[in-house]
Design a protein around this motif. Structure first.
Motif, PDB file in Angstrom:
ATOM      1  N   ARG A 176       0.214  -3.373  -8.728  1.00 33.99           N
ATOM      2  CA  ARG A 176      -0.844  -2.419  -9.030  1.00 33.99           C
ATOM      3  C   ARG A 176      -0.271  -1.407 -10.007  1.00 33.99           C
ATOM      4  N   VAL A 177      -0.869  -1.317 -11.175  1.00 33.49           N
ATOM      5  CA  VAL A 177      -0.376  -0.447 -12.232  1.00 33.49           C
ATOM      6  C   VAL A 177      -1.368   0.690 -12.464  1.00 33.49           C
ATOM      7  N   PHE A 178      -0.866   1.902 -12.561  1.00 32.57           N
ATOM      8  CA  PHE A 178      -1.671   3.087 -12.863  1.00 32.57           C
ATOM      9  C   PHE A 178      -1.239   3.626 -14.228  1.00 32.57           C
ATOM     10  N   LEU A 179      -2.198   4.058 -15.030  1.00 29.53           N
ATOM     11  CA  LEU A 179      -1.884   4.576 -16.358  1.00 29.53           C
ATOM     12  C   LEU A 179      -2.081   6.082 -16.419  1.00 29.53           C
ATOM     13  N   ARG A 180      -1.085   6.761 -16.964  1.00 28.16           N
ATOM     14  CA  ARG A 180      -1.214   8.193 -17.217  1.00 28.16           C
ATOM     15  C   ARG A 180      -2.016   8.446 -18.495  1.00 28.16           C
ATOM     16  N   ASP A 221       0.826  -1.216   0.000  1.00 25.10           N
ATOM     17  CA  ASP A 221       0.000   0.000   0.000  1.00 25.10           C
ATOM     18  C   ASP A 221       0.860   1.267   0.000  1.00 25.10           C
ATOM     19  N   ASP A 222       1.989   1.218   0.703  1.00 18.60           N
ATOM     20  CA  ASP A 222       2.868   2.388   0.756  1.00 18.60           C
ATOM     21  C   ASP A 222       3.460   2.696  -0.625  1.00 18.60           C
ATOM     22  N   VAL A 223       3.868   1.650  -1.339  1.00 21.49           N
ATOM     23  CA  VAL A 223       4.432   1.851  -2.677  1.00 21.49           C
ATOM     24  C   VAL A 223       3.330   2.261  -3.650  1.00 21.49           C
ATOM     25  N   ALA A 224       2.140   1.659  -3.514  1.00 19.01           N
ATOM     26  CA  ALA A 224       1.021   1.998  -4.394  1.00 19.01           C
ATOM     27  C   ALA A 224       0.610   3.457  -4.224  1.00 19.01           C
ATOM     28  N   ALA A 225       0.689   3.973  -3.007  1.00 19.47           N
ATOM     29  CA  ALA A 225       0.364   5.386  -2.781  1.00 19.47           C
ATOM     30  C   ALA A 225       1.335   6.285  -3.531  1.00 19.47           C
ATOM     31  N   LYS A 226       2.613   5.903  -3.539  1.00 19.57           N
ATOM     32  CA  LYS A 226       3.604   6.659  -4.300  1.00 19.57           C
ATOM     33  C   LYS A 226       3.319   6.569  -5.795  1.00 19.57           C
ATOM     34  N   ALA A 227       2.980   5.371  -6.271  1.00 17.12           N
ATOM     35  CA  ALA A 227       2.708   5.178  -7.696  1.00 17.12           C
ATOM     36  C   ALA A 227       1.480   5.972  -8.143  1.00 17.12           C
ATOM     37  N   LYS A 228       0.435   5.987  -7.318  1.00 14.03           N
ATOM     38  CA  LYS A 228      -0.781   6.730  -7.648  1.00 14.03           C
ATOM     39  C   LYS A 228      -0.498   8.229  -7.701  1.00 14.03           C
ATOM     40  N   LYS A 239      -7.467   4.673 -10.851  1.00 12.92           N
ATOM     41  CA  LYS A 239      -7.855   3.288 -10.563  1.00 12.92           C
ATOM     42  C   LYS A 239      -6.749   2.349 -11.026  1.00 12.92           C
ATOM     43  N   PRO A 240      -6.255   1.487 -10.150  1.00 12.20           N
ATOM     44  CA  PRO A 240      -5.153   0.614 -10.551  1.00 12.20           C
ATOM     45  C   PRO A 240      -5.623  -0.617 -11.314  1.00 12.20           C
ATOM     46  N   ILE A 241      -4.750  -1.130 -12.151  1.00  8.03           N
ATOM     47  CA  ILE A 241      -4.912  -2.455 -12.752  1.00  8.03           C
ATOM     48  C   ILE A 241      -4.123  -3.408 -11.856  1.00  8.03           C
ATOM     49  N   GLU A 242      -4.810  -4.350 -11.240  1.00  5.61           N
ATOM     50  CA  GLU A 242      -4.168  -5.244 -10.275  1.00  5.61           C
ATOM     51  C   GLU A 242      -4.063  -6.652 -10.843  1.00  5.61           C
ATOM     52  N   TYR A 243      -2.911  -7.264 -10.676  1.00  2.00           N
ATOM     53  CA  TYR A 243      -2.750  -8.649 -11.092  1.00  2.00           C
ATOM     54  C   TYR A 243      -1.698  -9.311 -10.211  1.00  2.00           C
ATOM     55  N   THR A 253       2.722   4.028 -14.154  1.00  2.00           N
ATOM     56  CA  THR A 253       3.454   3.883 -12.898  1.00  2.00           C
ATOM     57  C   THR A 253       2.981   2.567 -12.284  1.00  2.00           C
ATOM     58  N   GLY A 254       3.701   2.084 -11.304  1.00  2.00           N
ATOM     59  CA  GLY A 254       3.281   0.824 -10.717  1.00  2.00           C
ATOM     60  C   GLY A 254       3.952   0.531  -9.394  1.00  2.00           C
ATOM     61  N   ALA A 255       3.299  -0.306  -8.599  1.00  2.00           N
ATOM     62  CA  ALA A 255       3.833  -0.779  -7.326  1.00  2.00           C
ATOM     63  C   ALA A 255       3.904  -2.297  -7.376  1.00  2.00           C
TER      64      ALA A 255
END
Length: 410
Positions: A230-234, A21-28, A371-375, A210-212
């Motif tokens: 968790r991947v976020f797209l710009r 969650d900490d890395v995902a917050a940075k990625a978002k 919204k992240p893409i999670e896999y 970006t991604g975590a």
């Protein structure tokens, strides 16, 4: 009073708990900002060096991270140089703090590479290796390496390095050109003396993503890596490559060398294997075409797929230096429902570029704002392929027939 003290210690531990969650917050947060391309900080002597000179820069194993601690895992580091021209930040995570592992030029021996020590003191690490006594209890062997873009390689007991994995692939083989996301920062949990696994977190960045990532490394006869991301797209991405694998195929029995060579085969992988959700097995031999070639396979909710090196006898390669018979296959075991839109493609390139295979999941429509893409998936790095395959063999293949075999073992 004892109860109060115990609660206090638990609170302190929770305060310093670090997770995905900490890395995902940075990625978002990063995804909401304009992409800032990394800038090289290398002096000319390091930026312009040839590979042979880069190899002269040797990490001193006695100065590995945790070298003096009773941890089963140790870390060694890559120096910046050549196209590895921007530093990655590497952090240590303990029960009480997160702390950067600072670059130290005294950890390296530079050989006869000419350089001014003043120009190196503010550089950084290009990546790192994970060391573990996988073959002998008294010897630290390299079992994982993370260097360049989002590439990493892994081996099990008795293996030698072969194919590579990546965190993410974007628009590979499209006319618009491929984008290579990059791991820019890592967090490594310091292992306890009895730990049999190592936890690594990574932050990914690129012009459109970006991604975590959380990687749990479990060494063994087959080394396993559990991946959660968790991947976020710009911006919109046409092809998002999930669990991409990159390998090399120069020649083999189905496509002999065009010049005289004493070796019967030279490749890190010989084919793409897919286990579809309906139980069907697909096999696509790799080749070395003159031009870019792409093969597509659509399946629903795959059970597994991977790039396989199935020939395991020394006589299959006859190479005493590179030991292709010891190079692992990588089998991807998806976790959860990957959906009906999933498809696999395999592309082959001329010998100056490797063969790549990826699992593609519909990305353009999957991500909304923030919204992240999670896999999640499990990677098996193995030289015991039959445990993951219903093996079928083609005696030969012809150019007029697509080199694909399909079987249903049931």
């Amino acid at each position: 009073m004892a109860s109060v003290a115990l609660v206090g210690l638990m609170s302190a531990g929770q305060l310093w708990a670090f997770n995905l969650d900490d890395v995902a917050a940075k990625a978002k947060d990063l995804a909401g900002q304009k992409y800032d391309a990394p800038k090289s900080n290398l002096p000319a002597v390091f930026r312009d060096m040839k590979f042979a000179d880069y190899q002269k820069i040797r990490f001193l194993q006695e100065k590995a991270e945790w070298a003096k601690d009773k941890t089963p895992f140790k870390l060694s580091f890559y120096h910046q140089g050549m196209h590895f021209d921007t530093p990655v930040k590497i952090n240590e995570v303990t029960a009480t703090k997160v702390q950067e592992i600072k670059y130290d030029p005294d950890r390296f021996e530079f050989g006869d590479v000419p350089h001014d020590p003043e120009t190196t003191k503010n550089l950084g690490y290009a990546g790192f290796r994970v060391l573990y006594p996988i073959n002998k209890a008294d010897k630290q062997d390299e079992i994982m390496t993370l260097l360049g873009a989002s590439y990493f390689r892994v081996v099990g007991k008795g293996h030698v390095y072969g194919l590579s994995a990546r965190g993410l692939a974007i628009d590979t083989a499209l006319p618009s050109g491929e984008e290579f996301p990059r791991f820019t920062e890592f967090w490594v949990e310091k292992p306890k003396p009895a730990d049999k696994h190592l936890v690594i977190y990574a932050l990914l960045d690129s012009p459109r993503s970006t991604g975590a990532y959380k990687l749990i490394l479990r060494p063994g006869n087959d080394t396993v890596v559990d991946v959660q991301s968790r991947v976020f797209l710009r911006e919109h991405v046409s092809r998002l490559g999930i669990a991409p694998l990159t390998s090399m195929y120069l020649f083999g029995p189905n496509q002999p060398s065009k010049v005289l060579n004493y070796r019967p085969a030279l490749h890190d992988s010989e084919g793409l294997s897919i286990h579809a959700g309906n139980g069907e097995w697909l096999w696509r031999p790799l080749n070395n075409p003159k031009h870019l070639a792409v093969s597509n396979f659509s399946v629903e909710n795959p059970r597994g797929f991977g790039l396989m090196q199935r020939q395991r006898a020394f006589s299959d390669y006859e190479d005493l230096d590179d030991n292709y018979q010891k190079r692992p296959s990588a089998w991807i075991e998806p976790k959860g429902d990957w959906g009906k839109v999933a498809s696999t493609w395999s592309k082959s390139r001329p010998p100056t570029r490797p063969t790549t295979t990826s699992w593609l999941s519909g990305a353009g429509e999957a991500a909304g704002a923030g919204k992240p893409i999670e896999y999640a998936y499990r990677m098996h790095w193995t030289i015991d392929e039959p445990q993951f395959q219903a093996l079928t063999w083609a005696g030969s293949s012809r150019p007029c027939v697509p080199p694909v075999t399909s079987s249903n073992p049931t």
